[in-house]
Design a protein around this motif. Structure first.
Motif, mmCIF file in Angstrom:
data_model
loop_
_atom_site.group_PDB
_atom_site.id
_atom_site.type_symbol
_atom_site.label_atom_id
_atom_site.label_comp_id
_atom_site.label_asym_id
_atom_site.label_seq_id
_atom_site.Cartn_x
_atom_site.Cartn_y
_atom_site.Cartn_z
ATOM 1 N N ILE A 79 5.801 -3.734 -9.236
ATOM 2 C CA ILE A 79 6.727 -4.655 -8.806
ATOM 3 C C ILE A 79 8.195 -4.120 -8.725
ATOM 4 C CG2 ILE A 79 7.975 -6.931 -9.573
ATOM 5 C CD1 ILE A 79 4.993 -7.412 -10.837
ATOM 6 N N ASP A 80 8.640 -3.387 -9.605
ATOM 7 C CA ASP A 80 10.012 -2.925 -9.622
ATOM 8 C C ASP A 80 10.328 -2.029 -8.229
ATOM 9 O OD1 ASP A 80 10.821 -4.235 -11.935
ATOM 10 O OD2 ASP A 80 10.714 -2.333 -13.156
ATOM 11 N N MET A 81 9.464 -1.199 -8.160
ATOM 12 C CA MET A 81 9.467 -0.218 -6.838
ATOM 13 C C MET A 81 9.335 -1.175 -5.557
ATOM 14 S SD MET A 81 6.862 2.731 -7.984
ATOM 15 C CE MET A 81 7.071 3.951 -6.456
ATOM 16 N N LEU A 82 8.563 -1.983 -5.549
ATOM 17 C CA LEU A 82 8.555 -2.901 -4.273
ATOM 18 C C LEU A 82 9.858 -3.651 -4.158
ATOM 19 C CD1 LEU A 82 5.234 -4.369 -4.511
ATOM 20 C CD2 LEU A 82 6.111 -3.118 -2.567
ATOM 21 N N VAL A 83 10.663 -4.416 -5.364
ATOM 22 C CA VAL A 83 11.794 -5.021 -5.280
ATOM 23 C C VAL A 83 13.136 -3.906 -4.797
ATOM 24 C CG1 VAL A 83 13.570 -6.013 -6.561
ATOM 25 C CG2 VAL A 83 11.223 -6.846 -6.873
ATOM 26 N N GLU A 84 12.761 -2.810 -5.518
ATOM 27 C CA GLU A 84 13.975 -1.989 -4.983
ATOM 28 C C GLU A 84 13.708 -1.305 -3.438
ATOM 29 O OE1 GLU A 84 17.029 0.422 -5.900
ATOM 30 O OE2 GLU A 84 15.798 -1.012 -7.171
ATOM 31 N N ARG A 85 12.650 -1.264 -3.087
ATOM 32 C CA ARG A 85 12.472 -1.012 -1.553
ATOM 33 C C ARG A 85 13.040 -2.085 -0.656
ATOM 34 N NH1 ARG A 85 7.222 2.162 0.520
ATOM 35 N NH2 ARG A 85 7.364 4.109 -0.487
ATOM 36 N N VAL A 86 12.685 -3.342 -1.138
ATOM 37 C CA VAL A 86 13.186 -4.479 -0.388
ATOM 38 C C VAL A 86 14.591 -4.474 -0.173
ATOM 39 C CG1 VAL A 86 13.156 -6.776 -0.400
ATOM 40 C CG2 VAL A 86 11.166 -5.826 -0.518
ATOM 41 N N LYS A 87 15.180 -4.227 -1.483
ATOM 42 C CA LYS A 87 16.943 -4.285 -1.633
ATOM 43 C C LYS A 87 17.361 -3.303 -0.754
ATOM 44 C CE LYS A 87 17.464 -6.400 -6.098
ATOM 45 N NZ LYS A 87 17.503 -6.297 -7.473
ATOM 46 N N ASN A 126 0.829 -1.229 0.054
ATOM 47 C CA ASN A 126 -0.170 0.059 0.018
ATOM 48 C C ASN A 126 0.925 1.354 -0.135
ATOM 49 O OD1 ASN A 126 -2.269 -1.526 -0.142
ATOM 50 N ND2 ASN A 126 -2.928 -1.338 1.870
ATOM 51 N N PRO A 127 1.860 1.444 0.816
ATOM 52 C CA PRO A 127 2.728 2.532 0.623
ATOM 53 C C PRO A 127 3.298 2.681 -0.605
ATOM 54 C CG PRO A 127 3.216 1.255 2.623
ATOM 55 C CD PRO A 127 2.411 0.727 1.935
ATOM 56 N N THR A 128 3.820 1.660 -1.344
ATOM 57 C CA THR A 128 4.389 1.801 -2.556
ATOM 58 C C THR A 128 3.203 2.258 -3.644
ATOM 59 O OG1 THR A 128 5.764 -0.003 -1.567
ATOM 60 C CG2 THR A 128 5.782 0.496 -4.194
ATOM 61 N N LEU A 129 2.170 1.826 -3.351
ATOM 62 C CA LEU A 129 1.389 2.072 -4.430
ATOM 63 C C LEU A 129 0.982 3.549 -4.554
ATOM 64 C CD1 LEU A 129 -2.075 -0.066 -4.188
ATOM 65 C CD2 LEU A 129 -0.663 0.570 -6.273
ATOM 66 N N LYS A 130 0.908 4.191 -3.160
ATOM 67 C CA LYS A 130 1.026 5.546 -2.891
ATOM 68 C C LYS A 130 1.918 6.422 -3.537
ATOM 69 C CE LYS A 130 -1.797 5.354 1.163
ATOM 70 N NZ LYS A 130 -1.757 5.015 2.587
ATOM 71 N N GLN A 131 3.329 5.703 -3.448
ATOM 72 C CA GLN A 131 4.503 6.336 -4.130
ATOM 73 C C GLN A 131 4.503 6.331 -5.554
ATOM 74 O OE1 GLN A 131 6.842 8.142 -2.447
ATOM 75 N NE2 GLN A 131 7.320 8.864 -4.461
ATOM 76 N N LEU A 132 3.922 5.235 -6.023
ATOM 77 C CA LEU A 132 3.624 4.898 -7.669
ATOM 78 C C LEU A 132 2.830 6.125 -8.208
ATOM 79 C CD1 LEU A 132 3.888 2.671 -9.833
ATOM 80 C CD2 LEU A 132 1.445 2.296 -9.296
ATOM 81 N N ALA A 133 1.686 6.046 -7.258
ATOM 82 C CA ALA A 133 0.657 7.139 -7.798
ATOM 83 C C ALA A 133 1.215 8.591 -8.034
ATOM 84 C CB ALA A 133 -0.464 7.413 -6.948
ATOM 85 N N ARG A 134 2.113 8.885 -7.087
ATOM 86 C CA ARG A 134 2.743 10.454 -7.315
ATOM 87 C C ARG A 134 3.641 10.477 -8.327
ATOM 88 N NH1 ARG A 134 1.327 12.774 -2.686
ATOM 89 N NH2 ARG A 134 2.742 14.171 -2.869
#
Lengths: 184, 231
Positions: A164-172, A32-40
């Motif tokens: 997906i890319d943003m989430l993987v990046e966050r995880v890394k 959910n936080p990543t979805l918000k960042q994606l929207a922005r």
């Protein structure tokens, strides 16, 4: 629209990031936080922002007698992004052209060369002020095709790879931070 | 699985001890007066004790090919409930959405920690992990002797066996039970070499069982083997 669920998306991200199965639950909390960042981010991207604009047919707001619309209900229900409003389009049935979004009320108060051509609007807090082309205040409903935060269900399939890319990046990044703190 | 025969084992033990015990109790009947092992039950009990020790060794060995035969399902366990006492580690965990176990059972995922489960339970309806509580289902974590999970109730496989009147170990380990039983019948006044031999055979037989041998080799072969080779 995306067919992904929080569970299935976490499975994909887990595999891409090379994490063990027991990490999947924690990944779900990042979605959910990543979805918000994606929207922005998408709102700032000329090529992809059209994927995430509200439906103007259903995203409407009524102007009061002074030509002012309170957007607070759209912020909470449709999750529109006030700070990205200018990257969308606001229309009124009396005008063939979309409203001209200007930065602040002081500019709105000044006479301009295009005043007779465009209905103008500006935002103060959650209130959207409009300035009609004539002397009368604008009335009726405004329709908004503006950036918003989607739910996972609302996310267009075309934006899935980006999420997906943003989430993987966050995880890394999270793992690197952990690794560095382990070294200390 | 066919279990080892306590009748057969008792007969063999009596033969090897050169005993002629009375049948069947310690105190109820008149002892036979023959040899140091006058009561048959004493021999049976020593064999059953060895059988239980071997059983614990088998079920405590993760992945042992006989372990599955000793697992049974627990009752319904609520979030935070104590697990039933188990010989060896608990087996697979299943979750049910209903607290009374009336719904469908699902194989549970093991979480990363107890804290991860507590967070999931606390925030399951807050939209953090998804849109509903089903997004955090089914996950569990076992800490010490308690199970923490995101379902209505859980059940797990566990080993619940106690010494009875028959052997529990498989018949392919029967000779190891015999050596263990004889080892437990050591008494003052008997040639210690006799029991030392069964001490050694028992340790080797048990080590073979733990290392998942399909069968315990003949005694002569077992005597030639070194314990360090087996382990």
């Amino acid at each position: 629209m995306s067919a992904l669920t929080h569970k299935s998306l976490a499975v994909i991200v887990r595999h891409q990031a090379g994490l063990p199965p027991h990490e999947r639950l924690g990944l779900q909390a990042l979605i959910n936080p990543t979805l918000k960042q994606l929207a922005r981010d998408v709102a700032l991207d000329r090529r992809s922002r059209n994927f995430l604009l509200t439906d103007p047919a259903t995203t409407t707001v009524t102007l009061d007698a002074n030509g002012v619309a309170d957007l607070s209900s759209l912020v909470s229900s449709q999750k529109i992004l006030l700070d990205r409003l200018k990257f969308g389009e606001i229309t009124h049935p009396d005008s063939d052209l979309p409203l001209d979004f200007i930065e602040s009320s002081d500019l709105g108060g000044l006479d301009g060369g295009l005043d007779e051509l465009f209905v103008q609007c500006w935002l103060t807090g959650t209130l959207l002020y409009t300035k009609n082309t004539g002397a009368d205040a604008l009335s009726g409903d405004l329709s908004l095709a503006v950036p918003y935060i989607p739910t996972l269900l609302q996310l267009p399939e075309a934006l899935e790879p980006k999420l997906i890319d943003m989430l993987v990046e966050r995880v890394k990044i999270g793992r690197n931070v952990r690794d560095e703190s382990d070294d200390e | 699985m066919t279990v080892a025969s306590i009748t057969r084992l008792t007969t063999q033990a009596i033969r090897r001890l050169n005993a002629a015990p009375a049948d069947p109790t310690y105190y109820g009947d008149t002892p036979s007066g023959n040899s140091l092992w006058e009561v048959k039950q004493e021999i049976v009990d020593a064999l059953l004790a060895a059988d239980q020790e071997l059983l614990i060794a088998i079920v405590s060995t993760p992945g042992h090919f006989m372990r599955g035969d000793y697992l049974s399902l627990s009752g319904n366990l609520l979030h935070g409930a104590r697990l039933p006492g188990s010989l060896g580690w608990w087996g697979d965990v299943e979750l049910n959405t209903a607290t009374d176990g009336s719904g469908a059972w699902s194989r549970s995922n093991e979480a990363s920690s107890r804290a991860a489960i507590l967070e999931a339970v606390e925030f399951q309806n807050d939209g953090i992990f998804g849109t509903s509580s089903s997004d955090v289902y089914p996950w569990h974590w076992i800490e010490d002797v308690q199970i923490f999970h995101t379902g209505g109730c859980a059940r797990c496989l566990y080993v619940n066996k106690s010494i009875g009147v028959a052997c529990l170990c498989p018949e392919n380990y029967e000779s190891a039970i015999l050596y263990g039983g004889l080892r437990g019948l050591r008494k003052v006044g008997v040639d210690p070499m006799f029991f030392d031999k069964y001490d050694s055979l028992w340790e080797k037989g048990k080590a073979l069982a733990v290392s998942q041998a399909r069968v315990i080799p003949p005694q002569a072969e077992l005597e030639r083997m070194q314990l360090s080779q087996i382990r």
